[in-house]
Enzyme design. Structure first.
Site, PDB file in Angstrom:
ATOM      1  CG  ASP A  64     -14.716   0.033  24.417  1.00  0.00           C
ATOM      2  OD1 ASP A  64     -15.134   1.164  24.091  1.00  0.00           O
ATOM      3  OD2 ASP A  64     -13.970  -0.654  23.693  1.00  0.00           O
ATOM      4  CB  SER A 146     -14.724  20.280  22.466  1.00  0.00           C
ATOM      5  OG  SER A 146     -13.652  20.974  21.850  1.00  0.00           O
ATOM      6  CE1 TYR A 161     -12.627  15.306  20.400  1.00  0.00           C
ATOM      7  CE2 TYR A 161     -12.508  17.629  19.821  1.00  0.00           C
ATOM      8  CZ  TYR A 161     -12.586  16.640  20.781  1.00  0.00           C
ATOM      9  OH  TYR A 161     -12.629  16.980  22.109  1.00  0.00           O
TER      10      TYR A 161
END
Length: 246
Positions: A64, A146, A161
Site C-alpha cells: 500500500d 494526467s 486530484y
C-alpha cells in the site's frame, strides 16, 4: 527494449488498469517484473494471460503506497530477492471526486489522494533511485501523470486530484535536476494520459460515448519511452484519445 531484457522493473498499482497492462507488457518484453498492489492476488491472475515464459517473469508483492513501511518492505524484498531496481513505473493513483476540497469532514479522503498520488510516488522514487545509485545503474523512472496535471477543466469539481498531478509535473522536473546534479544518467519521464478506461472511473455510464483510451495505449507509451537510446530522455508525453473534450 533489448537493453532491458533480464533487468528488474517495478510497477505500483499493478492490479488493474494501466498497471496491469504495464506489468504484462514489461514481462512480455523480457523484464523481471514486480507488481506492487494492495490486491496482490490479482497479479497472480494476470499470469494466466501471459505466455508461460513471460508469466515466470511476473511477480506480485503486497504494498500500500500510502504506508511508508510497506514501501520500505517492498523495496528491501526486491533488493534481496532480485538484486535491485532498474526501472520504476509509478502508476498507483486514486481520485475521490465526491469529496470537494471545501466540503466538511473530508480530511481522510483528501489525505488518501495526496498520500497515494504524490507522497507514495515520491517515496517509491527515492527507494528506486537509492537502489540504482548503489549499483551504478542508468535506470529509468516513469510517472503516470494526467492531463489534469497541466490544466483544470471548469465543467466539474475534480477535488484535490489535479493538485496532486500538478505536483507530479513539478516533481518530474525537480527529479530531473536532482539526477543531473548527482551526475547520473538515470532518466525520469512523465506520461500524461487523458481519459483512460480504468477502475478510477467509478461509474462507466458517466463517460458513455466519450472518446477514451485503453490501458494498453499507455503501456505502449511506457515501452516507447524505455526503448529510447541512452542519449534521449522523454521528459513529458501527453496522450489523448482522438476527439477528447478536455
Amino acid at each position: 527494449m533489448d537493453r532491458w531484457v533480464g533487468k528488474v522493473a517495478v510497477v505500483t498499482g499493478a492490479s488493474s488498469g494501466i498497471g496491469a497492462a504495464t506489468v504484462k507488457a514489461l514481462a512480455n518484453a523480457g523484464m523481471i517484473t514486480i507488481g506492487l498492489a494492495r490486491r496482490v492476488e490479482r497479479i497472480e491472475e494476470l499470469k494466466k494471460e501471459l505466455p508461460v515464459e513471460a508469466a515466470g517473469r511476473l511477480h506480485g508483492f503486497r504494498c500500500d503506497v500510502t504506508k511508508e513501511e510497506d514501501i520500505l518492505a517492498a523495496f528491501a524484498h526486491i533488493e534481496k530477492v532480485f538484486g535491485g531496481v532498474d526501472v520504476l513505473v509509478n502508476n498507483a493513483g486514486v481520485t475521490r471526486n465526491n469529496y470537494g476540497v471545501l466540503q466538511a469532514n473530508n480530511t481522510a479522503a483528501l489525505r488518501e489522494v495526496i498520500d497515494t498520488n504524490l507522497m507514495g510516488l515520491a517515496l517509491c522514487s527515492r527507494e528506486a533511485f537509492q537502489s540504482m545509485k548503489r549499483r551504478s545503474v542508468d535506470g529509468h523512472i516513469v510517472h503516470i501523470n494526467s492531463v489534469l496535471g497541466h490544466m483544470v477543466p471548469a465543467f466539474k469539481s475534480f477535488s484535490i486530484y489535479p493538485s496532486t498531478k500538478y505536483g507530479v509535473t513539478a516533481l518530474t522536473e525537480t527529479m530531473r535536476h536532482e539526477l543531473r546534479l548527482a551526475r547520473t544518467k538515470i532518466k525520469v519521464t512523465s506520461i500524461s494520459p487523458g481519459l483512460v478506461r480504468t477502475e478510477i472511473i467509478s461509474d462507466p455510464s458517466s463517460v458513455e460515448g466519450w472518446p477514451i483510451l485503453e490501458p494498453e495505449d499507455i503501456s505502449d507509451a511506457i515501452l516507447y519511452a524505455l526503448g529510447t537510446p541512452p542519449r534521449v530522455q522523454i521528459h513529458e508525453l501527453t496522450i489523448k484519445p482522438v476527439g477528447e473534450r478536455v
